[in-house]
Motif scaffolding. Structure first.
Motif, PDB file in Angstrom:
ATOM      1  N   CYS A   1       0.802  -1.227   0.000  1.00  0.00           N
ATOM      2  CA  CYS A   1       0.000   0.000   0.000  1.00  0.00           C
ATOM      3  C   CYS A   1       0.832   1.273   0.000  1.00  0.00           C
ATOM      4  CB  CYS A   1      -0.961   0.016   1.184  1.00  0.00           C
ATOM      5  SG  CYS A   1      -1.968   1.509   1.260  1.00  0.00           S
ATOM      6  N   GLU A   2       1.804   1.374   0.874  1.00  0.00           N
ATOM      7  CA  GLU A   2       2.547   2.640   0.978  1.00  0.00           C
ATOM      8  C   GLU A   2       3.224   3.013  -0.334  1.00  0.00           C
ATOM      9  OE1 GLU A   2       1.970   4.733   3.394  1.00  0.00           O
ATOM     10  OE2 GLU A   2       0.772   3.179   4.352  1.00  0.00           O
ATOM     11  N   SER A   3       3.819   2.032  -1.021  1.00  0.00           N
ATOM     12  CA  SER A   3       4.438   2.363  -2.304  1.00  0.00           C
ATOM     13  C   SER A   3       3.367   2.637  -3.364  1.00  0.00           C
ATOM     14  CB  SER A   3       5.411   1.276  -2.758  1.00  0.00           C
ATOM     15  OG  SER A   3       4.758   0.043  -2.909  1.00  0.00           O
ATOM     16  N   SER A   4       2.193   2.008  -3.255  1.00  0.00           N
ATOM     17  CA  SER A   4       1.094   2.305  -4.168  1.00  0.00           C
ATOM     18  C   SER A   4       0.613   3.735  -4.013  1.00  0.00           C
ATOM     19  CB  SER A   4      -0.094   1.366  -3.915  1.00  0.00           C
ATOM     20  OG  SER A   4       0.011   0.195  -4.661  1.00  0.00           O
ATOM     21  N   LEU A   5       0.606   4.211  -2.770  1.00  0.00           N
ATOM     22  CA  LEU A   5       0.117   5.566  -2.494  1.00  0.00           C
ATOM     23  C   LEU A   5       1.162   6.642  -2.772  1.00  0.00           C
ATOM     24  CD1 LEU A   5      -1.871   4.932   0.800  1.00  0.00           C
ATOM     25  CD2 LEU A   5      -2.815   5.486  -1.453  1.00  0.00           C
ATOM     26  N   THR A   6       2.416   6.253  -2.961  1.00  0.00           N
ATOM     27  CA  THR A   6       3.481   7.239  -3.156  1.00  0.00           C
ATOM     28  C   THR A   6       4.205   6.991  -4.480  1.00  0.00           C
ATOM     29  OG1 THR A   6       4.992   5.895  -1.816  1.00  0.00           O
ATOM     30  CG2 THR A   6       3.799   7.663  -0.679  1.00  0.00           C
ATOM     31  N   LYS A   7       5.199   6.141  -4.455  1.00  0.00           N
ATOM     32  CA  LYS A   7       6.069   5.901  -5.603  1.00  0.00           C
ATOM     33  C   LYS A   7       5.323   5.505  -6.884  1.00  0.00           C
ATOM     34  CE  LYS A   7      10.133   3.111  -6.775  1.00  0.00           C
ATOM     35  NZ  LYS A   7      11.015   2.045  -6.296  1.00  0.00           N
ATOM     36  N   PHE A   8       4.259   4.703  -6.747  1.00  0.00           N
ATOM     37  CA  PHE A   8       3.549   4.188  -7.919  1.00  0.00           C
ATOM     38  C   PHE A   8       2.160   4.792  -8.096  1.00  0.00           C
ATOM     39  CE2 PHE A   8       6.551   0.819  -6.687  1.00  0.00           C
ATOM     40  CZ  PHE A   8       7.326   0.801  -7.838  1.00  0.00           C
ATOM     41  N   ARG A   9       1.891   5.911  -7.442  1.00  0.00           N
ATOM     42  CA  ARG A   9       0.557   6.524  -7.510  1.00  0.00           C
ATOM     43  C   ARG A   9       0.186   6.926  -8.937  1.00  0.00           C
ATOM     44  NH1 ARG A   9      -4.181   6.875  -7.340  1.00  0.00           N
ATOM     45  NH2 ARG A   9      -5.398   8.222  -5.995  1.00  0.00           N
ATOM     46  N   ASP A  10       1.158   7.288  -9.746  1.00  0.00           N
ATOM     47  CA  ASP A  10       0.881   7.694 -11.127  1.00  0.00           C
ATOM     48  C   ASP A  10       0.286   6.552 -11.959  1.00  0.00           C
ATOM     49  OD1 ASP A  10       3.570   6.533 -10.856  1.00  0.00           O
ATOM     50  OD2 ASP A  10       3.782   6.952 -12.997  1.00  0.00           O
ATOM     51  N   LYS A  11       0.515   5.302 -11.564  1.00  0.00           N
ATOM     52  CA  LYS A  11       0.030   4.159 -12.335  1.00  0.00           C
ATOM     53  C   LYS A  11      -1.470   3.924 -12.170  1.00  0.00           C
ATOM     54  CE  LYS A  11       4.450   1.762 -12.325  1.00  0.00           C
ATOM     55  NZ  LYS A  11       4.761   1.777 -13.743  1.00  0.00           N
ATOM     56  N   TRP A  12      -2.064   4.576 -11.171  1.00  0.00           N
ATOM     57  CA  TRP A  12      -3.507   4.436 -10.975  1.00  0.00           C
ATOM     58  C   TRP A  12      -4.135   5.768 -10.554  1.00  0.00           C
ATOM     59  CZ3 TRP A  12      -5.635   4.203  -5.772  1.00  0.00           C
ATOM     60  CH2 TRP A  12      -4.676   4.260  -4.768  1.00  0.00           C
ATOM     61  N   ALA A  13      -3.589   6.843 -11.107  1.00  0.00           N
ATOM     62  CA  ALA A  13      -4.001   8.201 -10.747  1.00  0.00           C
ATOM     63  C   ALA A  13      -5.467   8.500 -11.069  1.00  0.00           C
ATOM     64  CB  ALA A  13      -3.100   9.217 -11.446  1.00  0.00           C
ATOM     65  N   GLU A  14      -6.064   7.745 -11.972  1.00  0.00           N
ATOM     66  CA  GLU A  14      -7.435   8.030 -12.382  1.00  0.00           C
ATOM     67  C   GLU A  14      -8.496   7.580 -11.378  1.00  0.00           C
ATOM     68  OE1 GLU A  14      -6.399   4.082 -14.458  1.00  0.00           O
ATOM     69  OE2 GLU A  14      -5.346   5.885 -13.898  1.00  0.00           O
ATOM     70  N   THR A  15      -8.089   6.981 -10.282  1.00  0.00           N
ATOM     71  CA  THR A  15      -9.085   6.510  -9.320  1.00  0.00           C
ATOM     72  C   THR A  15      -8.644   6.810  -7.888  1.00  0.00           C
ATOM     73  OG1 THR A  15     -10.463   4.633  -8.701  1.00  0.00           O
ATOM     74  CG2 THR A  15      -8.149   4.159  -9.144  1.00  0.00           C
ATOM     75  N   GLU A  16      -9.622   6.851  -7.007  1.00  0.00           N
ATOM     76  CA  GLU A  16      -9.386   7.073  -5.583  1.00  0.00           C
ATOM     77  C   GLU A  16     -10.135   6.008  -4.800  1.00  0.00           C
ATOM     78  OE1 GLU A  16      -7.678   9.349  -3.723  1.00  0.00           O
ATOM     79  OE2 GLU A  16      -6.841  10.239  -5.530  1.00  0.00           O
ATOM     80  N   PRO A  17      -9.518   5.431  -3.798  1.00  0.00           N
ATOM     81  CA  PRO A  17     -10.279   4.506  -2.952  1.00  0.00           C
ATOM     82  C   PRO A  17     -11.303   5.278  -2.117  1.00  0.00           C
ATOM     83  CG  PRO A  17      -8.004   4.718  -2.180  1.00  0.00           C
ATOM     84  CD  PRO A  17      -8.117   5.532  -3.412  1.00  0.00           C
ATOM     85  N   GLU A  18     -12.413   4.627  -1.836  1.00  0.00           N
ATOM     86  CA  GLU A  18     -13.414   5.246  -0.968  1.00  0.00           C
ATOM     87  C   GLU A  18     -12.920   5.315   0.469  1.00  0.00           C
ATOM     88  OE1 GLU A  18     -15.786   4.827  -4.487  1.00  0.00           O
ATOM     89  OE2 GLU A  18     -14.384   3.428  -3.603  1.00  0.00           O
ATOM     90  N   TYR A  19     -12.032   4.371   0.826  1.00  0.00           N
ATOM     91  CA  TYR A  19     -11.534   4.343   2.197  1.00  0.00           C
ATOM     92  C   TYR A  19     -10.140   3.715   2.199  1.00  0.00           C
ATOM     93  CZ  TYR A  19     -11.522   3.691   7.276  1.00  0.00           C
ATOM     94  OH  TYR A  19     -11.206   3.745   8.619  1.00  0.00           O
ATOM     95  N   ILE A  20      -9.281   4.224   3.049  1.00  0.00           N
ATOM     96  CA  ILE A  20      -7.961   3.627   3.276  1.00  0.00           C
ATOM     97  C   ILE A  20      -7.909   3.227   4.737  1.00  0.00           C
ATOM     98  CG2 ILE A  20      -5.459   3.957   3.244  1.00  0.00           C
ATOM     99  CD1 ILE A  20      -5.892   6.065   1.045  1.00  0.00           C
TER     100      ILE A  20
END
Length: 179
Positions: free
Chosen positions: A144-163
């Protein structure tokens, strides 16, 4: 809030990094659940919600495990059914493609906009959920942490409803919002 009064038909939960393990492949015989994962699964099941596993496991295609070993593991944990992509090559079921979710919807008569996907990876779990309009919950375990930071550009078109901090917090959020 997008749902209320028990409208959720099913919850799909990723395996590696979400309910246990490290985010890397671990054979089912060596896999360890996080301390609160079994409680989370049972809490969901106690509400009458269908609980499905949703996992990419390309090591099956390399002969390092079998679909049956994964299915048995998920059954022991209390999942109603497991959706497992065993392919290493391009296919329609490997997350982030929504093939496994579409298969579950067809088999169980689900409206995927009334389902939740819980996972630790934005570019696979969250994108698969987004493709079918499902509610997206990320857990701060696994990748998760790398998904939310380093790799966020790979899924920038969406936001989770909850973390959520972990799978149990995610389930408490679901149960608390069911009405």
């Amino acid at each position: 809030m997008r749902y209320a009064n028990g409208d959720i038909q099913a919850v799909f939960i990723d395996r590696d990094g979400t309910i246990g393990g490290t985010g890397h492949f671990i054979h089912p015989r060596d896999f360890q659940l996080y301390p609160n994962a079994q409680e989370a699964i049972q809490l969901l099941k106690g509400t009458g919600t269908k609980v499905f596993a949703l996992t990419n496991q390309h090591r099956i295609s390399r002969g390092q495990a079998t679909v049956q070993e994964f299915e048995q593991q998920f059954q022991e944990y209390g999942f109603d059914q497991a959706y497992i992509c065993s392919h290493e090559e391009e296919c329609s079921c490997r997350k982030p493609k929504p093939g496994m979710l579409l298969q579950a919807a067809a088999q169980h008569g689900l409206d995927l906009t009334k389902c939740i996907v819980i996972g630790d990876v934005g570019e696979t779990d969250m994108l698969a959920a987004h493709a079918v309009g499902a509610i997206k919950i990320m857990v701060r375990t696994g990748w998760c942490e790398s998904s939310l930071t380093k790799f966020r550009d790979k899924w920038a078109e969406t936001e989770p409803e909850y973390i959520a901090a972990d799978i149990l917090e995610a389930v408490h959020w679901i149960v608390g919002n069911k009405g």
